[in-house]
Write a protein that holds these residues in place. Structure first.
Motif, PDB file in Angstrom:
ATOM      1  N   ASP A  33     -11.131  55.420  48.026  1.00  0.00           N
ATOM      2  CA  ASP A  33     -11.982  56.022  49.052  1.00  0.00           C
ATOM      3  C   ASP A  33     -11.508  57.423  49.413  1.00  0.00           C
ATOM      4  O   ASP A  33     -12.291  58.267  49.841  1.00  0.00           O
ATOM      5  CB  ASP A  33     -11.967  55.148  50.305  1.00  0.00           C
ATOM      6  N   ARG A  37     -12.972  52.506  42.891  1.00  0.00           N
ATOM      7  CA  ARG A  37     -12.588  53.907  43.037  1.00  0.00           C
ATOM      8  C   ARG A  37     -11.906  54.101  44.391  1.00  0.00           C
ATOM      9  O   ARG A  37     -12.310  53.504  45.399  1.00  0.00           O
ATOM     10  CB  ARG A  37     -13.819  54.813  42.967  1.00  0.00           C
ATOM     11  N   PRO A  59     -15.711  55.885  32.757  1.00  0.00           N
ATOM     12  CA  PRO A  59     -14.969  55.606  33.998  1.00  0.00           C
ATOM     13  C   PRO A  59     -13.619  54.957  33.718  1.00  0.00           C
ATOM     14  O   PRO A  59     -13.409  54.337  32.664  1.00  0.00           O
ATOM     15  CB  PRO A  59     -15.888  54.639  34.757  1.00  0.00           C
ATOM     16  N   GLU A  60     -12.707  55.095  34.661  1.00  0.00           N
ATOM     17  CA  GLU A  60     -11.382  54.477  34.558  1.00  0.00           C
ATOM     18  C   GLU A  60     -11.540  52.964  34.441  1.00  0.00           C
ATOM     19  O   GLU A  60     -12.286  52.343  35.189  1.00  0.00           O
ATOM     20  CB  GLU A  60     -10.570  54.820  35.807  1.00  0.00           C
ATOM     21  N   GLU A  99      -4.098  60.241  40.720  1.00  0.00           N
ATOM     22  CA  GLU A  99      -4.820  59.134  41.323  1.00  0.00           C
ATOM     23  C   GLU A  99      -4.205  57.831  40.837  1.00  0.00           C
ATOM     24  O   GLU A  99      -3.540  57.808  39.789  1.00  0.00           O
ATOM     25  CB  GLU A  99      -6.306  59.181  40.976  1.00  0.00           C
ATOM     26  N   ASN A 121     -10.666  59.291  29.504  1.00  0.00           N
ATOM     27  CA  ASN A 121     -11.915  59.115  30.248  1.00  0.00           C
ATOM     28  C   ASN A 121     -13.083  59.847  29.595  1.00  0.00           C
ATOM     29  O   ASN A 121     -13.951  60.406  30.276  1.00  0.00           O
ATOM     30  CB  ASN A 121     -11.759  59.573  31.705  1.00  0.00           C
TER      31      ASN A 121
END
Length: 541
Positions: free
Chosen positions: A534, A532, A488-489, A169, A419
């Motif tokens: 989609d 984040r 969270p990132e 990601e 994370n």
């Protein structure tokens, strides 16, 4: 009013070396976030600016020299990253390969699926020209182990290979980038047995073979996961450690005890330093003729170098060795050993040799902890807080303070990388770090000393007790409810702001250092602002 910043810089002379390391890191970071591979124009501009700024630093107006030095180091970091990328450039597989693979074993470890894994160099692939063949490949052995691989052996197998994949990601861990700088051009697996083609040549991979021999000897005396942990912590051979144990160590914030990093090397060299200095002191004729402190530092440095080679010279150990070497050389030169200047020198050396290490969590966490500990204990000394404690309680206070300071300093970098946050990590470290430093590492060193007399088992028995305590604590802590909190990132600006604010708070002299708190808080505030994706699209579409 306009001259006040320059006057502040002038007043801070002699304490600005940490900011030179910061500038070099910013330059390296700019190279990594550049939208495309910088071309000759970018490198030419950076080189020209760097030379001009270096001239201004050396011969320009006195008031402007610190700013010129900062900018010159920034340009140096950008150029160092580009040069390193070109030096390590090597072929990377651009298609999925299935067929025979031949290569020499240079490393043995375990994959995330707990399969034995070998890294090969001198690679030969079917119908592939040497100019297109990867320098190194890594293969997980899922087939029957008819032969247990050893370093230096030439193996042949039938394997599936592909190029290392990029991040899953945006902003995630980039395995492909790490592989590029490690000249790892392909990864894969085999379900057929790996066959021995040639034994190790005489004198080839001697250090690696010695590491395997020492690991086997330790596991023979210390059975089970305890022996595998001891071998991993002392020799770097982690091929025998079960993934369940690795997971427990990670969830309890104790994985750093397994990596041969600054703490392990500091424990070992500290014990050797104490042992040699005590031995010299016990021989009055020798003590009157030899500077025990400098002799101990020199021998400790030699031990650290040998340990670096024995452990496989991975990036984390190289980083730890450079930091330890700077400290020991400072002792031999009658300089203060543990200061922000020594940490800055170590950082500059490492960033010059391996610019890519800036992007690795090990580099970030080790230097965050080092800077925070030096600055934290300096603040405690300045506040005369240490002197107010009873003498017998100072070691306990030091342990607790070290764990708290180091834990808070490294927490943002660990959370951003993995994370996750180990909620009981402080408790786990308080229960195990003293055992690691006072029992496990000294016992390992004594086992080497006693081995020629056939008494290594005595020290290894003591090490067994210490390691079992550490693993017991790791499994207990990891099994507690709520032991891990997912994080969270972070926003792309969060970690840079936290690092800059923390360094400013630690290194800038005077009350102006408090401005670093505002930068730190800004980094924490922007952390949750990362959007984040989609949609995530897999590599194969």
């Amino acid at each position: 009013m306009a001259m006040r910043p320059l006057q502040a810089l002038d007043a801070a002379r002699g304490q600005l070396l940490p900011f030179a390391a910061m500038a070099m890191g910013i330059g390296i970071g700019l190279w990594f976030v550049w939208p495309h591979e910088p071309g000759p124009a970018a490198y030419g501009a950076a080189g020209g600016a760097g030379f001009a700024l270096a001239g201004l630093w050396l011969w320009g107006p006195w008031a402007l020299r610190p700013l010129a030095a900062f900018a010159a180091m920034l340009a140096a970091g950008f150029l160092a990253a580009g040069l390193r990328a070109q030096v390590v450039a090597s072929p990377m597989l651009d298609f999925r390969y299935y067929g025979p693979v031949e290569g020499r074993v240079i490393e043995i470890d375990r994959s995330t699926s707990d399969a034995l894994r070998v890294t090969l160099d001198r690679v030969v692939l079917r119908d592939m020209a040497p100019g297109r063949t990867p320098v190194k490949v890594r293969v997980s052995l899922h087939g029957d182990l008819l032969h247990l691989p050893q370093p230096g052996e030439v193996l042949v197998m039938t394997a599936h290979l592909a190029a290392p994949e990029g991040p899953v990601e945006p902003g995630g861990f980039d395995f492909r980038r790490m592989a590029w700088f490690g000249q790892l051009g392909a990864v894969g697996y085999t379900r057929s047995p790996a066959l021995l083609m040639e034994p190790p040549a005489a004198g080839e991979e001697m250090i690696a073979r010695m590491r395997v021999w020492l690991s086997a000897a330790m596991r023979a005396q210390i059975p089970g996961d305890a022996g595998a942990f001891a071998a991993g912590a002392l020799t770097g051979d982690r091929s025998g450690i079960a993934q369940e144990t690795v997971g427990a160590l990670r969830d309890s914030s104790l994985a750093h005890l397994l990596a041969i990093s600054g703490m392990n090397l500091a424990f070992l060299t500290g014990f050797v330093f104490w042992l040699v200095r005590s031995g010299i002191a016990l021989a009055p004729p020798l003590a009157l003729r030899v500077n025990a402190k400098k002799a101990s530092a020199a021998l400790s440095l030699a031990v650290a170098l040998y340990y670096l080679l024995l452990s496989g010279s991975n990036v984390a150990t190289e980083r730890a060795f450079v930091m330890i070497a700077v400290v020991l050389v400072a002792v031999m030169l009658d300089r203060r050993a543990i200061t922000l200047r020594t940490a800055a020198i170590a950082a500059i050396i490492l960033l010059a040799l391996r610019p890519e290490s800036l992007m690795e969590p090990g580099f970030q966490m080790s230097f965050a902890a080092t800077v925070a500990l030096v600055a934290g204990f300096r603040a405690l000394d300045d506040g005369v807080l240490l002197g107010r404690w009873p003498r017998w309680s100072v070691p306990v206070f030091t342990l607790v303070a070290s764990s708290v300071i180091g834990g808070f300093a490294t927490a943002p970098f660990a959370a951003a990388t993995f994370n996750r946050f180990a909620d009981y990590g402080l408790l786990a470290n308080l229960l195990t770090v003293p055992v690691m430093g006072a029992v496990v590492m000294p016992a390992g060193a004594m086992a080497v000393v006693l081995a020629p007399f056939g008494l290594a088992w005595v020290a290894l028995r003591v090490m067994d007790w210490g390691v079992r305590w550490i693993l017991g604590v790791a499994h207990w802590i990891a099994g507690l409810e709520g032991s891990v909190t997912m994080i969270p990132e972070p926003h792309v600006a969060a970690l840079p702001l936290i690092a800059l604010g923390g360094l400013w708070l630690a290194a800038w002299p005077g009350r102006a250092r408090l401005a670093g708190i505002a930068v730190l808080v800004a980094g924490l505030l922007v952390w949750p602002m990362a959007g984040r994706p989609d949609l995530l699209i897999s590599a194969d579409g």
